[in-house]
Write a protein that holds these residues in place. Structure first.
Motif, PDB file in Angstrom:
ATOM      1  N   LEU A 192       0.939  -1.159  -0.011  1.00  0.00           N
ATOM      2  CA  LEU A 192       0.195   0.150   0.029  1.00  0.00           C
ATOM      3  C   LEU A 192       0.840   1.338  -0.045  1.00  0.00           C
ATOM      4  CD1 LEU A 192      -2.698  -0.772   2.786  1.00  0.00           C
ATOM      5  CD2 LEU A 192      -3.179  -0.527   0.472  1.00  0.00           C
ATOM      6  N   ALA A 193       0.460   2.189  -0.584  1.00  0.00           N
ATOM      7  CA  ALA A 193       1.051   3.693  -0.499  1.00  0.00           C
ATOM      8  C   ALA A 193       0.269   4.380   0.524  1.00  0.00           C
ATOM      9  CB  ALA A 193       1.040   4.190  -1.763  1.00  0.00           C
ATOM     10  N   LEU A 194       0.852   4.717   1.665  1.00  0.00           N
ATOM     11  CA  LEU A 194       0.051   5.402   2.769  1.00  0.00           C
ATOM     12  C   LEU A 194       1.000   6.693   3.114  1.00  0.00           C
ATOM     13  CD1 LEU A 194      -2.761   5.848   4.251  1.00  0.00           C
ATOM     14  CD2 LEU A 194      -1.644   4.174   5.697  1.00  0.00           C
ATOM     15  N   PRO A 195       1.203   7.722   2.211  1.00  0.00           N
ATOM     16  CA  PRO A 195       1.773   8.902   2.265  1.00  0.00           C
ATOM     17  C   PRO A 195       1.399   9.918   3.634  1.00  0.00           C
ATOM     18  CG  PRO A 195       0.843   9.230   0.550  1.00  0.00           C
ATOM     19  CD  PRO A 195       0.417   7.870   1.118  1.00  0.00           C
ATOM     20  N   LYS A 196       1.400   9.349   4.829  1.00  0.00           N
ATOM     21  CA  LYS A 196       0.744  10.115   6.169  1.00  0.00           C
ATOM     22  C   LYS A 196       1.137  11.538   5.901  1.00  0.00           C
ATOM     23  CE  LYS A 196       0.326   5.811   8.586  1.00  0.00           C
ATOM     24  NZ  LYS A 196       0.873   5.060   9.674  1.00  0.00           N
ATOM     25  N   ALA A 197       2.349  11.728   5.815  1.00  0.00           N
ATOM     26  CA  ALA A 197       3.071  13.137   6.144  1.00  0.00           C
ATOM     27  C   ALA A 197       2.723  14.164   4.942  1.00  0.00           C
ATOM     28  CB  ALA A 197       4.525  12.964   6.514  1.00  0.00           C
ATOM     29  N   LEU A 198       2.523  13.750   3.718  1.00  0.00           N
ATOM     30  CA  LEU A 198       2.544  14.556   2.506  1.00  0.00           C
ATOM     31  C   LEU A 198       1.114  15.393   2.607  1.00  0.00           C
ATOM     32  CD1 LEU A 198       4.365  12.339   0.035  1.00  0.00           C
ATOM     33  CD2 LEU A 198       5.220  14.023   1.289  1.00  0.00           C
ATOM     34  N   ASP A 199       0.024  14.756   2.081  1.00  0.00           N
ATOM     35  CA  ASP A 199      -0.974  15.477   1.896  1.00  0.00           C
ATOM     36  C   ASP A 199      -1.562  16.292   3.134  1.00  0.00           C
ATOM     37  OD1 ASP A 199      -1.374  15.595  -0.947  1.00  0.00           O
ATOM     38  OD2 ASP A 199      -2.050  13.525  -1.003  1.00  0.00           O
ATOM     39  N   TYR A 200      -1.262  17.441   3.294  1.00  0.00           N
ATOM     40  CA  TYR A 200      -1.882  18.004   4.458  1.00  0.00           C
ATOM     41  C   TYR A 200      -3.327  18.455   4.156  1.00  0.00           C
ATOM     42  CZ  TYR A 200      -2.943  21.979   7.679  1.00  0.00           C
ATOM     43  OH  TYR A 200      -3.264  22.550   8.855  1.00  0.00           O
TER      44      TYR A 200
END
Length: 263
Positions: A192-200
């Motif tokens: 999975l791609a779960l970029p927690k810190a990117l999309d504010y």
């Protein structure tokens, strides 16, 4: 009784003669197996070559299947994928109406959103052709990059230099390439791609849709407003995206098998 067009019938026969033969076949071999005069066979071969259904190799001169044969299958696969995905996106929306869901595909080094369902347009599938998304901050782009072949990765960084996304002043970027590579490895580990810190302001993730032969066909993306979503809703979003991607993978695998069994 069906009236056959002899030239078409001969052309199709030539394609079947060439198919599956490593290194292709010569004009003489094709003519002999097709029961044609060499000049007749060559004219048909040249016509098929001009339309990219055959391509020449050598020396010595041989012909093998061209990219148009595979392009037809790709176009049909894409049509089938988009038709199935539209229904599945609506199914996911009914189960979590406050979230958005989308299907994205990779073309060489760029990621494009093909279909989407949005909370403000409930029950409607939005089709898009040239909706390109950011290469570094979107879950789908990062998913494709994580599974890309080495030559694709090289072209990606040539077209989208890593330093440029830092120099742009965009806060939704990676501080170092090492940090990015760590995340890409995490994607390959978890699937999975779960970029927690990117999309504010957004909680989003991407899950892969695979073909029967292990090719990454598309990414299913789900996202929901981070400030207004509960932990339960976020967990549900993850579950639905995984389920949606798995369903499309199974649909495409079944489709591939049906196509194979019919030949």
């Amino acid at each position: 009784m069906i009236e056959k067009v002899q030239s078409l019938e001969r052309a199709f026969k030539i394609l079947y003669i060439v198919a599956g033969r490593s290194g292709g076949r010569s004009v003489a071999e094709i003519a002999k197996e097709a029961g044609l005069k060499s000049i007749t066979a060559y004219k048909l071969i040249r016509t098929l070559e001009s339309e990219h259904f055959l391509k020449r190799t050598g020396p010595p001169l041989h012909f093998e299947l061209g990219h148009a044969v595979y392009e037809l299958k790709s176009i049909d696969d894409a049509r089938h994928l988009l038709t199935s995905a539209g229904k599945e996106l609506l199914r996911a929306q009914r189960r979590l109406p406050e979230a958005a869901f989308a299907l994205l595909q990779w073309e060489d080094t760029d990621t494009y959103q093909r279909l989407a369902v949005l909370p403000k347009q409930y029950g409607k599938v939005i089709a898009r052709r040239e909706y390109q998304v950011d290469p570094y901050s979107k879950a789908s782009s990062l998913l494709f990059l994580a599974y890309a072949r080495s030559e694709q990765v090289k072209r990606f960084f040539e077209k989208h230099p890593f330093d440029r996304q830092i120099e742009s002043g965009n806060t939704l970027t990676w501080k170092s390439k090492r940090e990015l590579n760590r995340f890409l490895k995490e994607i390959r580990t978890t699937g999975l791609a779960l970029p927690k810190a990117l999309d504010y302001g957004w909680f989003r993730l991407a899950a892969p849709v695979w073909s029967a032969d292990g090719e990454l066909l598309a990414a299913v993306v789900g996202y929901i407003g981070n400030d207004h979503a509960s932990d339960r809703q976020k967990k549900r979003l993850i579950e639905l995206c995984i389920e949606l991607a798995d369903r499309l993978t199974k649909i495409m695998s079944t489709y591939d098998k049906t196509m194979f069994d019919a030949t």
